[in-house]
Design a protein around this motif. Sequence first.
Motif, mmCIF file in Angstrom:
data_model
loop_
_atom_site.group_PDB
_atom_site.id
_atom_site.type_symbol
_atom_site.label_atom_id
_atom_site.label_comp_id
_atom_site.label_asym_id
_atom_site.label_seq_id
_atom_site.Cartn_x
_atom_site.Cartn_y
_atom_site.Cartn_z
ATOM 1 N N VAL A 146 0.250 -0.776 0.030
ATOM 2 C CA VAL A 146 -0.288 -0.037 0.172
ATOM 3 C C VAL A 146 1.020 1.091 0.128
ATOM 4 O O VAL A 146 0.866 2.170 -0.409
ATOM 5 C CB VAL A 146 -0.810 -0.601 1.482
ATOM 6 C CG1 VAL A 146 -2.239 1.356 1.614
ATOM 7 C CG2 VAL A 146 -1.754 -1.346 1.322
ATOM 8 N N GLY A 147 1.943 0.612 0.510
ATOM 9 C CA GLY A 147 2.674 2.045 0.692
ATOM 10 C C GLY A 147 3.786 2.647 -0.580
ATOM 11 O O GLY A 147 3.160 3.398 -1.115
ATOM 12 N N ARG A 199 -2.016 13.196 3.754
ATOM 13 C CA ARG A 199 -1.192 12.439 4.945
ATOM 14 C C ARG A 199 -1.040 10.996 5.087
ATOM 15 O O ARG A 199 -0.924 10.230 5.365
ATOM 16 C CB ARG A 199 -2.555 13.064 5.482
ATOM 17 C CG ARG A 199 -2.660 14.642 6.550
ATOM 18 C CD ARG A 199 -4.053 14.912 7.360
ATOM 19 N NE ARG A 199 -3.560 16.412 7.765
ATOM 20 C CZ ARG A 199 -4.666 16.910 8.307
ATOM 21 N NH1 ARG A 199 -5.924 16.826 8.291
ATOM 22 N NH2 ARG A 199 -4.334 18.231 9.174
ATOM 23 N N ALA A 200 -1.793 10.255 4.111
ATOM 24 C CA ALA A 200 -2.527 9.170 4.162
ATOM 25 C C ALA A 200 -1.062 8.370 3.510
ATOM 26 O O ALA A 200 -0.631 8.160 4.280
ATOM 27 C CB ALA A 200 -3.659 8.795 3.445
ATOM 28 N N ILE A 243 2.350 10.527 4.167
ATOM 29 C CA ILE A 243 2.990 10.469 4.764
ATOM 30 C C ILE A 243 2.827 9.183 5.031
ATOM 31 O O ILE A 243 4.070 9.167 6.180
ATOM 32 C CB ILE A 243 3.515 11.145 5.560
ATOM 33 C CG1 ILE A 243 3.923 12.344 4.422
ATOM 34 C CG2 ILE A 243 4.361 11.828 6.722
ATOM 35 C CD1 ILE A 243 3.058 14.273 4.867
ATOM 36 N N GLY A 244 1.693 8.767 5.606
ATOM 37 C CA GLY A 244 1.471 7.990 7.317
ATOM 38 C C GLY A 244 2.015 5.998 6.692
ATOM 39 O O GLY A 244 2.730 5.690 7.456
ATOM 40 N N ILE A 245 1.484 6.268 5.227
ATOM 41 C CA ILE A 245 2.203 4.498 5.163
ATOM 42 C C ILE A 245 3.626 4.324 3.918
ATOM 43 O O ILE A 245 3.691 4.163 3.590
ATOM 44 C CB ILE A 245 0.763 4.116 4.345
ATOM 45 C CG1 ILE A 245 -1.031 4.283 5.076
ATOM 46 C CG2 ILE A 245 1.100 2.462 4.338
ATOM 47 C CD1 ILE A 245 -1.306 3.840 4.966
ATOM 48 N N GLY A 276 6.304 6.246 4.558
ATOM 49 C CA GLY A 276 7.021 6.781 4.710
ATOM 50 C C GLY A 276 8.207 7.237 3.973
ATOM 51 O O GLY A 276 7.912 8.457 3.864
#
Lengths: 188, 188
Positions: free
Chosen positions: B63-64, B112-113, B115-117, B119
């Motif tokens: 997902v990242g 935001r998503a 950055i969160g997933i 990295g």
Amino acid sequence: MASLTPTQSASRPGGRSARVRAAVHRAVEELITDGAGELLTIPVIATRAGVHPTTVYRRWGSVGELLADVATSRFSGDIVVPDTGTLRGDLERYAFDLAKDLADPDTLALVRATIGIGGEQGAAACRGERQQQLEAILERDQARGNHPPTLERTTDAILAPLYYRAVFTDYPLTPEWTRSLVATLLPD
Amino acid sequence: MASLTPTQSASRPGGRSARVRAAVHRAVEELITDGAGELLTIPVIATRAGVHPTTVYRRWGSVGELLADVATSRFSGDIVVPDTGTLRGDLERYAFDLAKDLADPDTLALVRATIGIGGEQGAAACRGERQQQLEAILERDQARGNHPPTLERTTDAILAPLYYRAVFTDYPLTPEWTRSLVATLLPD
């Protein structure tokens, strides 16, 4: 039930509650450090913490709220407001401490995960008390009879570059650079 | 197989591949807009996109990486480098456009998503070509025979506050404020 005194009924769940909170917070931090950000679900967290998923759902509602809670306890109260006697000294120390904190890979992973899943609430948790600390530094300088820059200007000049560089880039947050941020805000 | 000309074999999978990519990107954007950040797993994305999960795993791996790919196509090439004739004019236009873009709730949710997933890779994708655009603006001013601020200084003064305010706070990115960032960088 009737045998429980108010003190007992208050302290027992409090003790258990605090232990559960600590175990769940630790589980979140471990999973994030392990790079398991994608797998951060309540069942996964509960298993790692050794508690029932229902306990986590009931207490935090969602992974987003849980992350915001972890970030809040991580980012609030961990930086002492410096008091060096001058605005420049205070800001240099503040920027240096914050840079050091944000340069820690575990802290950075927590910030990124919290922003990603925690949305607005998570983002506010990642700012923690840092805005207030900056405000305290500026107010102290004003109390010395000086005219410090506004909080907005100081946030833009110091807080923003520190967070931006840490979260969005892979440039190092060097002491020379953090000092240069203060020097730009407060020219000689 | 033998009957396929190179053109056909290149174009057919290309066509299907492009359709799959578009469907998966759209699914990610929809899920993020729906606030389903927590549920962003490859099976969920594949179902929404109407493709087999294996297709997504094979193409993006995680997902990242998928989010970084979505962010890259979203944040690269969408801002035209302004050319107003002056450094101040170019930077004001650049900051205004970026502020407008970051103020969009869907864009912000994607940032935001990612950055969160995503990295480090996701964070780089969210910067997109914005650093390069800033560099282009500064180089053009140098070509005019001027001495513009460094890229580092301009990043700290303009890019960083825009991203910080958008991602970490709920303060509005007003035109007055974006103009004040340029005014601070370039005093009269």
